[in-house]
Enzyme design. Structure first.
Site, short mmCIF file in Angstrom:
data_model
loop_
_atom_site.label_atom_id
_atom_site.label_comp_id
_atom_site.label_asym_id
_atom_site.label_seq_id
_atom_site.Cartn_x
_atom_site.Cartn_y
_atom_site.Cartn_z
CB SER A 163 8.93 -6.66 0.25
OG SER A 163 8.95 -5.24 0.23
CE1 TYR A 180 3.93 -6.90 1.66
CE2 TYR A 180 5.63 -5.24 1.96
CZ TYR A 180 4.99 -6.17 1.16
OH TYR A 180 5.43 -6.37 -0.12
#
Length: 279
Positions: A163, A180
């Protein structure tokens, strides 16, 4: 060498073809995994194994993929990849159908948003386990099947979904995604290490780093921040990601066109991460 020789490309019509390839797509029942699976199937893959935690979601995804009318077939094998034993079972189930795998798209993942002082340790650990450790275990358990398929002229592929949160700073404030962001940075570095380790074994490893795509996992956070339209307007190319962005990139990386790409990451965000630097 003459100019005539320079323009002679080897079988250009097949440059992006995946005819006959076998693929495993984790987290393939929805979102980015399903977009990638659709591209792989339409590019010619003979078999695509779709796995995610929920059996019904896997079956519905395979039904939709098989309705495309392609020569290849999507096959559902549900598995909870947070458990190493389930990763091993997944590999054994795939072996019932084939003795080799050409493509592993390691896409399963999770996120968690909470303010810094309230961010649970258990949530941080859960995200790191699924986004990093389970990816490593998945690559490890499928390596024997990938080795059987790969050659120097036609290597097998591992693609890891990371990401842009692993490149820049992810969400902060009340919905901060510390685990994350850290996990996706780790995923990017894991891809580099695997590229060097597995490259000589004819397995290429790359990563993709998507920005915001309107998927189930991302949509909640998008609405909690500025909303989809505001995020699109703030992007240098004035839109969010679409399925073709993922599908096209994955097909490129898995095809002969991408056979000299190893250890790199492809950022799929329309320039959003660089646009932030202007703020």
């Amino acid at each position: 060498m003459s100019a005539h020789a320079d323009v002679q490309l080897k079988d250009f019509p097949s440059l992006f073809s995946l005819t006959g390839k076998i693929a495993v797509v984790t987290g393939g029942s929805r979102g980015l995994g399903l977009h990638a699976a659709s591209g792989l199937l339409q590019a010619g893959c003979a078999q695509i194994f779709i796995t995610s935690r929920k059996a019904k979601a896997c079956e519905e995804a395979c039904e939709a993929l098989n309705a495309l009318g392609c020569k290849g077939k999507a096959i559902s094998i549900p598995a909870d990849l947070a458990k190493a034993s389930e990763v091993e079972r997944l590999a054994r189930e795939v072996e019932k159908y084939t003795d080799k795998v050409d493509i592993l798209f390691a896409n399963a993942g999770a996120t968690w948003g909470a303010a810094f002082d309230e961010h649970p340790e258990s949530a941080f650990a859960k995200v790191m386990d699924l986004n990093v450790k389970s990816v490593f275990v998945c690559c490890q358990k499928f390596a024997p099947l990938l080795r059987k398929a790969g050659t120097q002229a036609d290597p097998s592929r591992i693609i890891i979904t990371a990401s842009i949160a692993g490149i820049g700073v992810g969400s902060l404030g009340e919905n901060a995604t510390f685990g994350y962001s850290a996990s996706k940075a780790a995923a990017l570095h894991l891809a580099k290490n695997l590229a060097v380790e597995l490259g000589p074994q004819h397995i290429l490893t790359t990563a993709i780093a998507p920005g915001f795509f309107p998927t189930k996992m991302a949509s909640g956070l998008m609405e909690l921040t500025r909303g989809t339209q505001a995020l699109a307007d703030a992007n240098p190319n004035k839109r969010l990601g679409v399925p073709e962005d993922i599908a096209g990139t994955v097909v490129y990386l898995c095809s002969r066109a991408g056979s000299h790409v190893n250890g790199s990451s492809v950022v799929l965000d329309g320039g959003a991460i660089w646009g932030k630097s202007r703020l």
